[in-house]
Motif scaffolding. Sequence first.
Motif, PDB file in Angstrom:
ATOM      1  N   GLU A  39       0.829  -1.207   0.000  1.00 56.04           N
ATOM      2  CA  GLU A  39       0.000   0.000   0.000  1.00 56.04           C
ATOM      3  C   GLU A  39       0.862   1.255   0.000  1.00 56.04           C
ATOM      4  OE1 GLU A  39      -2.515   1.814   3.458  1.00 56.04           O
ATOM      5  OE2 GLU A  39      -3.552   0.080   2.622  1.00 56.04           O
ATOM      6  N   SER A  40       1.924   1.220   0.825  1.00 57.56           N
ATOM      7  CA  SER A  40       2.758   2.426   0.913  1.00 57.56           C
ATOM      8  C   SER A  40       4.191   2.059   1.250  1.00 57.56           C
ATOM      9  CB  SER A  40       2.212   3.365   1.988  1.00 57.56           C
ATOM     10  OG  SER A  40       2.384   2.768   3.249  1.00 57.56           O
ATOM     11  N   VAL A  41       5.075   3.029   1.027  1.00 55.05           N
ATOM     12  CA  VAL A  41       6.497   2.812   1.315  1.00 55.05           C
ATOM     13  C   VAL A  41       7.077   4.050   1.992  1.00 55.05           C
ATOM     14  CG1 VAL A  41       7.153   3.569  -1.031  1.00 55.05           C
ATOM     15  CG2 VAL A  41       8.768   2.233   0.311  1.00 55.05           C
ATOM     16  N   TYR A  42       7.970   3.793   2.953  1.00 55.05           N
ATOM     17  CA  TYR A  42       8.787   4.870   3.503  1.00 55.05           C
ATOM     18  C   TYR A  42      10.238   4.467   3.260  1.00 55.05           C
ATOM     19  CZ  TYR A  42      11.351   7.918   6.548  1.00 55.05           C
ATOM     20  OH  TYR A  42      12.262   8.844   7.010  1.00 55.05           O
ATOM     21  N   ALA A  43      11.007   5.320   2.663  1.00 60.18           N
ATOM     22  CA  ALA A  43      12.392   4.945   2.368  1.00 60.18           C
ATOM     23  C   ALA A  43      13.346   6.102   2.610  1.00 60.18           C
ATOM     24  CB  ALA A  43      12.509   4.490   0.923  1.00 60.18           C
ATOM     25  N   GLU A  44      14.528   5.757   3.062  1.00 62.02           N
ATOM     26  CA  GLU A  44      15.648   6.711   3.126  1.00 62.02           C
ATOM     27  C   GLU A  44      16.727   6.141   2.225  1.00 62.02           C
ATOM     28  OE1 GLU A  44      16.665   9.199   5.740  1.00 62.02           O
ATOM     29  OE2 GLU A  44      14.838   9.183   6.941  1.00 62.02           O
ATOM     30  N   THR A  45      17.223   6.943   1.329  1.00 67.12           N
ATOM     31  CA  THR A  45      18.312   6.459   0.478  1.00 67.12           C
ATOM     32  C   THR A  45      19.587   7.248   0.811  1.00 67.12           C
ATOM     33  OG1 THR A  45      18.082   8.002  -1.350  1.00 67.12           O
ATOM     34  CG2 THR A  45      16.620   6.085  -1.368  1.00 67.12           C
ATOM     35  N   ARG A  46      20.696   6.651   0.484  1.00 63.46           N
ATOM     36  CA  ARG A  46      21.983   7.327   0.709  1.00 63.46           C
ATOM     37  C   ARG A  46      22.918   7.037  -0.458  1.00 63.46           C
ATOM     38  NH1 ARG A  46      19.414   9.112   4.103  1.00 63.46           N
ATOM     39  NH2 ARG A  46      19.799   9.409   6.335  1.00 63.46           N
ATOM     40  N   THR A  47      23.827   7.986  -0.693  1.00 64.93           N
ATOM     41  CA  THR A  47      24.978   7.691  -1.531  1.00 64.93           C
ATOM     42  C   THR A  47      26.158   7.719  -0.571  1.00 64.93           C
ATOM     43  OG1 THR A  47      23.919   8.829  -3.367  1.00 64.93           O
ATOM     44  CG2 THR A  47      26.264   8.367  -3.609  1.00 64.93           C
ATOM     45  N   HIS A  48      26.474   6.552  -0.029  1.00 63.99           N
ATOM     46  CA  HIS A  48      27.498   6.509   1.013  1.00 63.99           C
ATOM     47  C   HIS A  48      28.899   6.750   0.451  1.00 63.99           C
ATOM     48  CE1 HIS A  48      24.905   5.311   4.288  1.00 63.99           C
ATOM     49  NE2 HIS A  48      24.470   4.243   3.643  1.00 63.99           N
ATOM     50  N   ILE A  49      29.135   6.246  -0.776  1.00 65.28           N
ATOM     51  CA  ILE A  49      30.462   6.428  -1.401  1.00 65.28           C
ATOM     52  C   ILE A  49      30.282   7.417  -2.555  1.00 65.28           C
ATOM     53  CG2 ILE A  49      32.402   5.245  -2.539  1.00 65.28           C
ATOM     54  CD1 ILE A  49      31.998   3.996   0.157  1.00 65.28           C
ATOM     55  N   PRO A  50      30.714   8.658  -2.371  1.00 65.40           N
ATOM     56  CA  PRO A  50      30.392   9.698  -3.366  1.00 65.40           C
ATOM     57  C   PRO A  50      31.256   9.682  -4.616  1.00 65.40           C
ATOM     58  CG  PRO A  50      31.569  10.645  -1.507  1.00 65.40           C
ATOM     59  CD  PRO A  50      31.397   9.189  -1.190  1.00 65.40           C
ATOM     60  N   GLU A  51      32.384   8.991  -4.564  1.00 63.14           N
ATOM     61  CA  GLU A  51      33.263   8.962  -5.738  1.00 63.14           C
ATOM     62  C   GLU A  51      33.782   7.547  -5.940  1.00 63.14           C
ATOM     63  OE1 GLU A  51      36.364  12.220  -7.000  1.00 63.14           O
ATOM     64  OE2 GLU A  51      37.431  10.643  -5.951  1.00 63.14           O
ATOM     65  N   ALA A  88      19.607   1.813   0.444  1.00 63.09           N
ATOM     66  CA  ALA A  88      18.222   2.255   0.695  1.00 63.09           C
ATOM     67  C   ALA A  88      17.669   1.477   1.880  1.00 63.09           C
ATOM     68  CB  ALA A  88      17.352   2.022  -0.540  1.00 63.09           C
ATOM     69  N   TYR A  89      17.008   2.209   2.773  1.00 66.06           N
ATOM     70  CA  TYR A  89      16.464   1.627   4.002  1.00 66.06           C
ATOM     71  C   TYR A  89      14.959   1.870   3.949  1.00 66.06           C
ATOM     72  CZ  TYR A  89      21.430   2.247   4.788  1.00 66.06           C
ATOM     73  OH  TYR A  89      22.790   2.217   4.630  1.00 66.06           O
ATOM     74  N   ALA A  90      14.181   0.794   3.782  1.00 70.40           N
ATOM     75  CA  ALA A  90      12.759   0.993   3.458  1.00 70.40           C
ATOM     76  C   ALA A  90      11.827   0.169   4.333  1.00 70.40           C
ATOM     77  CB  ALA A  90      12.512   0.632   1.995  1.00 70.40           C
ATOM     78  N   VAL A  91      10.641   0.726   4.550  1.00 69.58           N
ATOM     79  CA  VAL A  91       9.561   0.017   5.247  1.00 69.58           C
ATOM     80  C   VAL A  91       8.349   0.021   4.319  1.00 69.58           C
ATOM     81  CG1 VAL A  91       8.072  -0.032   7.284  1.00 69.58           C
ATOM     82  CG2 VAL A  91      10.385   0.900   7.470  1.00 69.58           C
ATOM     83  N   PHE A  92       7.785  -1.164   4.113  1.00 74.64           N
ATOM     84  CA  PHE A  92       6.618  -1.298   3.242  1.00 74.64           C
ATOM     85  C   PHE A  92       5.409  -1.701   4.094  1.00 74.64           C
ATOM     86  CE2 PHE A  92      10.454  -2.733   1.060  1.00 74.64           C
ATOM     87  CZ  PHE A  92      10.478  -1.909  -0.053  1.00 74.64           C
ATOM     88  N   ASP A  93       4.289  -0.982   3.909  1.00 75.54           N
ATOM     89  CA  ASP A  93       3.030  -1.384   4.548  1.00 75.54           C
ATOM     90  C   ASP A  93       2.208  -2.123   3.513  1.00 75.54           C
ATOM     91  OD1 ASP A  93       2.802  -0.622   7.219  1.00 75.54           O
ATOM     92  OD2 ASP A  93       2.807   1.490   6.610  1.00 75.54           O
ATOM     93  N   LEU A  94       1.693  -3.286   3.893  1.00 71.78           N
ATOM     94  CA  LEU A  94       0.865  -4.036   2.947  1.00 71.78           C
ATOM     95  C   LEU A  94      -0.607  -3.763   3.258  1.00 71.78           C
ATOM     96  CD1 LEU A  94       2.723  -7.449   2.638  1.00 71.78           C
ATOM     97  CD2 LEU A  94       3.376  -5.189   1.878  1.00 71.78           C
TER      98      LEU A  94
END
Length: 384
Positions: free
Chosen positions: A217-229, A246-252
């Motif tokens: 139904e929905s998603v909450y996510a945090e993404t990162r670019t940990h290594i920039p080069e 990416a660190y995500a939580v999905f609601d079904l």
Amino acid sequence: MTNDVLGIIVNGATGRMGYRQHLVRSLLALRDEGGVPLSDGTRRPIELYLVARNEEKLRALAEQHRVEKYTTDLDEALATPGFPVYFDALVTKLRVPAIRKAIAAGKSVYTEKPTAESYEEALALADEAEAAGVKNGVVHDKLYLPGLLKLKRLIDSGFFGEILSVRGEFGYWVFEGGWQPAQRPSWNYRSEDGGGIVVDMFPHWNYVIENLFGKIESVYAETRTHIPERVDERGERYAATADDAAYAVFDLEDGPIVQFNSSWTVRVNRDELVELHVDGTRGSAVVGLFGAKIQPRDATPKPTWNPDLPDTHDYSGDWIEVPQNEPAENGFKLQWIEFLRYVLDDGRHDYDFRSGAAGMLLAEAALASDAQGRRIVLAEQAGA
Ligand SMILES: NC(=O)c1ccc[n+]([C@@H]2O[C@H](COP(=O)([O-])OP(=O)(O)OC[C@H]3O[C@@H](n4cnc5c(N)ncnc54)[C@H](O)[C@@H]3O)[C@@H](O)[C@H]2O)c1
């Protein structure tokens, strides 16, 4: 059904996925076994037509694997009679125009994921394929993995009772290049070239979650670019513009809560590169690409929290390995058989371009969630 040889055009035959999983492990294996196994016990022989941009590499590959037909010109392959199936393993960025050509040529089209770089485009492609009446399918390989097939069996047998939660852990360390060459192509780390772990992995998580646990139904996510080069294939430094974690939580809609960590910047301390931990009222399972172990309710230990004493209980020893029972087969090959049988009107294949578009919608919703810092409802994102 006739006994004619079924011709398959393989575009991107020299790529990482095109070569190893699709050519060597799937299509060449099927060719050498006598063709696609059909429901009546016979086999339908196949012939391959390889397409890639580097002629030298392509020729060497074709000679090595005794494939007569190859070209660097997609139009030439599409115009050759006897090849009604088109497969696409190109870099994502080039996929849509190539598939459009295949649809226009009336081919049955099978493709790597994601089908396009945006949900809008993926949906348009699904509409176009349906309007043209061509059979279409998208790689959903993870569902065919031995470990996930075991998980499906556990779910179908009612082993878990009510499934409460699922935790997915995917990832490994992808070298930055330079001091050790990277084990993935550099375009994966440039968003302008279709890269990023969300676009790469969330289409997989979409069909894995929806086919095993329920509708997202929905998603909450945090993404990162940990290594920039990073350092590319030619040894040159480049700015990594795409997310590498990416660190995500999905609601079904009606089902468990699902969390997924996806990362190319973690060091593995698991049995496999992907693991799903499923907890249910009657039992739990930890499932990887190949393995699956379970702990039923009746064999659950009763830990007590005591920070004063070292815990000597061997928690991993409490789990029971689920036996393989059937010989393990390559997941890509299993899906190829299903798709080709569908092309030959011998069975169904459920994972079409529309399903591919749903995967892209989830990826876009996750990126929107990160950008806006909030939970995104997929139905709203679809209309956005
Ligand atoms: N199903 C999975 O588990 C999985 C895993 C990884 C990648 N993929 C998908 O597979 C696809 C290919 O990924 P890959 O890792 O094999 O990439 P890759 O870079 O190894 O191969 C891509 C192919 O595209 C060709 N190509 C690149 N630029 C081109 C150009 N300008 N003109 C013509 N051809 C060009 C390359 O020669 C190569 O044959 C991507 O869409 C990716 O998302 C799927």
